[in-house]
Design an enzyme around this catalytic site. Structure first.
Site, PDB file in Angstrom:
ATOM      1  NE  ARG A  51      -9.697 -15.383  -1.612  1.00  0.00           N
ATOM      2  CZ  ARG A  51     -10.018 -15.812  -0.398  1.00  0.00           C
ATOM      3  NH1 ARG A  51     -10.562 -16.976  -0.224  1.00  0.00           N
ATOM      4  NH2 ARG A  51      -9.801 -15.052   0.641  1.00  0.00           N
ATOM      5  CB  THR A  52      -4.441 -14.530  -5.582  1.00  0.00           C
ATOM      6  OG1 THR A  52      -5.658 -13.837  -5.363  1.00  0.00           O
ATOM      7  CG2 THR A  52      -4.003 -14.321  -7.013  1.00  0.00           C
ATOM      8  CE  LYS A  80      19.133  -9.171   1.527  1.00  0.00           C
ATOM      9  NZ  LYS A  80      19.804 -10.265   0.816  1.00  0.00           N
ATOM     10  NE  ARG A 101      -2.541 -10.006  -4.766  1.00  0.00           N
ATOM     11  CZ  ARG A 101      -3.713 -10.402  -4.326  1.00  0.00           C
ATOM     12  NH1 ARG A 101      -3.939 -10.482  -3.030  1.00  0.00           N
ATOM     13  NH2 ARG A 101      -4.672 -10.727  -5.161  1.00  0.00           N
ATOM     14  CG  HIS A 129      -6.905  -9.425  -8.847  1.00  0.00           C
ATOM     15  ND1 HIS A 129      -6.071 -10.413  -9.295  1.00  0.00           N
ATOM     16  CD2 HIS A 129      -7.402  -9.861  -7.651  1.00  0.00           C
ATOM     17  CE1 HIS A 129      -6.058 -11.394  -8.414  1.00  0.00           C
ATOM     18  NE2 HIS A 129      -6.853 -11.074  -7.410  1.00  0.00           N
TER      19      HIS A 129
END
Lengths: 306, 137
Positions: A51-52, A80, A101, A129
């Protein structure tokens, strides 16, 4: 360069401006459809999200901009061993704004300290958030007409639930807010949130383990999921995951204008039988999140240009 | 117990009793190639007991570290056997690479080269929090 890592990075006045912009976008979407023409948003998602990420991408497309996307640490240079700082510097060369995120707490701040474009924290582990809180605030504003004189029930995982901590921080700046904290003993609100926010600002609160008992008092009921990914011990998760389930039967005792919210995804906390109840606001919250992200992208790009 | 007075160097006085060793470690005084004396539990009229550190060289010391361990400590700078400067301290607003964040979920736990930075969150309680994850020190 202005970034938004924590909801408290935005003043009350700025929140009011963002809400006003979001309301205007809702009323006049066509007048915003070209505002970000030629601009690129990079969505860097090193932790699963549906959703975000889609909300940020939809927000940018609806502003007429473009999106560059990285999903999952395994498909990027992070696999990496690239540092967050180097990733932020590199992506700044391609994009005008970054939404990130990351599973580690504080990763968004590291990105913001190193990027040459604005960074929006789209969730850093269990820490912050802020754009979820923006979605929550617009939902409360639209459903209740403001933020003053509300009794807000927060239910479920109040220990690890970053959305709960951010919402408390945001609402602590308004008048006559009363909190009802509903959780099992093991998932109570951390004492630092109580001491440094609720007690510091003199906000009244009560703690309860019984949702049904306190439900009739509430103007807002904010349900949360018990998050498997925040537990080191699977047994604890299994024992606590279904501690509160909101059903139509329980809702009989609630106010007729209760606003039921949830940051989603839900698992079992809210019965699907409630979805058609006019008090269910969690899918409106999703839509409001997109509008607030549009408003925030516009604000940060404008400030970056100035 | 007698410790010789120093000619050129620094005396960190009025350290809260029991904090001398912590200060010795955080200032990395063990790495210096000069005489350093830690005197513990010295009788003090003002404090009852105190610790004292004497460094036999006029070296720069990190005042933020000393202020963090004990903002009530005093620093005396000695030159040619004479006290030339007396410094008082305050709790520093920010500490860089003095403390390590212990939160395994913090970004500093996996990115080794990031500086560990703590900010003063509550002066009355002398509470510091990691700037990345807000875990308290």
């Amino acid at each position: 360069m202005r970034s938004v890592i924590d909801i408290l990075d935005l003043s009350v006045e700025e929140l009011e401006d963002l809400i006003a912009t979001a309301q205007d976008i809702i009323a006049n979407p066509e007048s915003y459809s070209e505002r970000c023409r030629g601009k690129k948003l990079a969505t860097l998602f090193f932790e699963p999200s549906t959703r975000t990420r889609l909300s940020f991408e939809a927000a940018m497309y609806e502003l007429g901009g473009n999106v560059l996307s990285v999903t999952g640490a395994g498909t990027s240079s992070a696999a990496k061993g690239e540092s967050v700082a180097d990733t932020a510097k590199t992506v700044s060369c391609y994009a005008d704004i970054i939404a990130m995120r990351h599973p580690k707490e504080g990763a968004a701040l590291v990105a913001a300290n190193n990027a040459s474009v604005p960074v929006i924290n789209a969730g850093d582990g269990g820490h912050c958030h802020p754009t979820q809180t923006l979605a929550d605030l617009l939902t409360i504003y639209r459903e209740k007409g403001g933020f003053d004189n509300l009794t807000v029930g927060l239910c479920g995982d109040l220990k690890f639930g970053r959305t709960v901590h951010s919402l408390i921080n945001a609402l602590s700046r308004y008048r006559n807010i009363r909190f009802v904290l509903i959780s099992p003993e093991e998932l109570k609100l951390p004492s630092y949130v109580k001491n440094e926010t609720l007690k510091k600002f003199g906000l009244p609160y009560v703690q309860s383990t019984d949702l049904e008992e306190v439900l009739p008092q509430l103007d807002i009921l904010y349900m949360t999921r018990v998050q498997r990914e925040r537990f080191f011990n699977e047994e604890d998760y299994l024992r606590l995951k279904d501690c509160y389930v909101l059903t139509p039967d329980k809702l009989r005792k609630a106010k007729r204008d209760l606003c039921i919210m949830h940051p989603l995804p839900r698992v079992n906390e809210i019965s699907v039988a409630i979805d058609d109840d006019p008090r269910a606001c969690y899918f409106k919250q999703v839509l409001n999140g997109k509008y607030m992200r549009m408003a925030l992208i516009l604000k940060l790009l404008k400030e970056a240009k100035a | 117990m007698n410790i010789d007075s120093i000619q050129n160097g620094i005396v960190i006085d009025h350290i809260r009793a029991g904090c001398g060793m912590q200060l010795y470690d955080l200032l990395k005084l063990g790495e210096l190639d000069v005489s350093v004396a830690i005197i513990k539990n010295v009788t003090s009229h003002k404090m009852g007991k105190k610790d004292i550190i004497k460094i036999d060289a006029d070296i720069p010391v990190d005042l933020d570290v000393i202020g963090f361990v004990d903002p009530d400590a005093t620093i005396n700078v000695i030159r040619n056997g004479v006290l030339v400067e007396k410094k008082t301290l305050a709790l520093p607003e920010k500490l860089t690479n003095v403390l390590k964040c212990k939160n395994p979920r913090c970004i500093t736990s996996c990115e080794q080269e990031l500086p560990h930075v703590f900010k003063l969150a509550d002066r009355a309680q002398r509470l510091y929090r990691c700037i990345y994850c807000e875990t308290k020190a």
